[in-house]
Scaffold this motif. Structure first.
Motif, PDB file in Angstrom:
ATOM      1  N   ASP A 163      -1.317   9.250   2.063  1.00  0.00           N
ATOM      2  CA  ASP A 163      -0.535   8.438   2.991  1.00  0.00           C
ATOM      3  C   ASP A 163       0.892   8.230   2.471  1.00  0.00           C
TER       4      ASP A 163
ATOM      5  N   LYS B 123       3.008  11.248   3.148  1.00  0.00           N
ATOM      6  CA  LYS B 123       3.425  11.320   4.551  1.00  0.00           C
ATOM      7  C   LYS B 123       4.539  10.316   4.849  1.00  0.00           C
ATOM      8  N   GLN B 124       4.484   9.148   4.212  1.00  0.00           N
ATOM      9  CA  GLN B 124       5.448   8.095   4.479  1.00  0.00           C
ATOM     10  C   GLN B 124       6.780   8.333   3.760  1.00  0.00           C
TER      11      GLN B 124
ATOM     12  N   LYS C 234      -6.694   9.175  -0.773  1.00  0.00           N
ATOM     13  CA  LYS C 234      -6.229   8.820   0.570  1.00  0.00           C
ATOM     14  C   LYS C 234      -4.911   8.051   0.498  1.00  0.00           C
ATOM     15  N   GLN C 235      -4.819   7.120  -0.454  1.00  0.00           N
ATOM     16  CA  GLN C 235      -3.590   6.346  -0.568  1.00  0.00           C
ATOM     17  C   GLN C 235      -2.411   7.241  -0.928  1.00  0.00           C
TER      18      GLN C 235
ATOM     19  N   TYR D  11       0.824  -1.210   0.000  1.00  0.00           N
ATOM     20  CA  TYR D  11       0.000   0.000   0.000  1.00  0.00           C
ATOM     21  C   TYR D  11       0.855   1.255   0.000  1.00  0.00           C
ATOM     22  N   HIS D  12       1.940   1.274   0.770  1.00  0.00           N
ATOM     23  CA  HIS D  12       2.755   2.473   0.908  1.00  0.00           C
ATOM     24  C   HIS D  12       3.881   2.549  -0.124  1.00  0.00           C
TER      25      HIS D  12
END
Length: 245
Positions: A97, A100-101, A93-94, A40-41
């Motif tokens: 994220d 941010k990561q 949203k993904q 996901y990230h």
């Protein structure tokens, strides 16, 4: 004893109902919403979109999506132009994220998976891409648009690399009360897709008052080419005192 059996049966039925609801919600969600966290990230999940323009983009954003464009270069050499543009849409949203990561999002190649449709698990395209532009809303911080370039091995990409200064705590000039004048926040290099550094580090550990670091003083991988009309321009200087504004 009978009440004990009834309570256990009731609990089991509730658990089964909860699991059934979870599975229904999972099947109704877009595939990227239940990817494993590691994937996901590190993998942008996208689907094709057929319509361009501001109205179509606004519809995508109202649905929680981000209009995106994938550019494929005409060749592996510099300045060969764009051969193909693919219109995509990604989950807002993904992407938020991932931003941010990944502190160096615009200089970090990531994986891209393009699925046949929002509810589909069929992958129609997969590869490595480099995000090169992210447009965000100044008020909400929401991502409005994303531009990526195909980053196949051997491709030469123009990358704006952020400059990070290290060694301020041991810098002789700063210990004497000097001031670090940061002149460049980023530098542009032509990089092979497989050798893109997330950042350019400038070491201040041996700089005294009056010293400076020029663009061509910075050691990088030999495959990187600095794109500047004047490579002797300073990136930073150690001044005796802070300049008067």
């Amino acid at each position: 004893m009978a009440s004990c059996f009834r309570s256990k049966a009731t609990a089991a039925a509730a658990a089964a109902a909860g699991e059934a609801l979870r599975l229904r919600l999972r099947s109704a969600a877009a595939p990227w919403r239940w990817e494993a966290l590691a994937s996901y990230h590190h993998t942008i999940q996208a689907v094709p979109r057929e319509t361009a323009g501001s109205r179509a983009a606004a519809r995508e954003r109202r649905k929680g999506r981000v209009p995106a464009v994938l550019l494929t270069l005409a060749g592996v050499g510099p300045g060969e132009g764009v051969a193909h543009r693919q219109l995509l849409t990604a989950d807002r949203k993904q992407l938020g994220d991932m931003l941010k990561q990944t502190p160096y999002f615009l200089s970090t190649p990531v994986r891209l998976q393009v699925r046949a449709g929002e509810r589909s698990t069929a992958v129609v395209h997969s590869g490595t891409v480099l995000p090169i532009k992210v447009h965000t809303d100044e008020t909400t911080g929401n991502i409005l648009n994303l531009v990526m370039v195909q980053a196949d091995e051997g491709a030469m990409l123009k990358v704006n690399l952020p400059v990070e200064f290290k060694g301020e705590d041991v810098c002789p000039g700063l210990k004497k009360g000097g001031f670090l004048q940061k002149i460049r926040a980023s530098l542009v290099y032509l990089c092979p897709a497989e050798h893109i550094p997330p950042k350019i580090e400038v070491d201040l550990a041996n700089l005294d008052i009056g010293d400076r670091v020029s663009m061509n003083d910075i050691a990088v991988h030999p495959s990187l080419k600095l794109l500047s009309k004047n490579e002797t321009m300073p990136v930073c200087k150690i001044l005796a005192s802070k300049p008067v504004e």
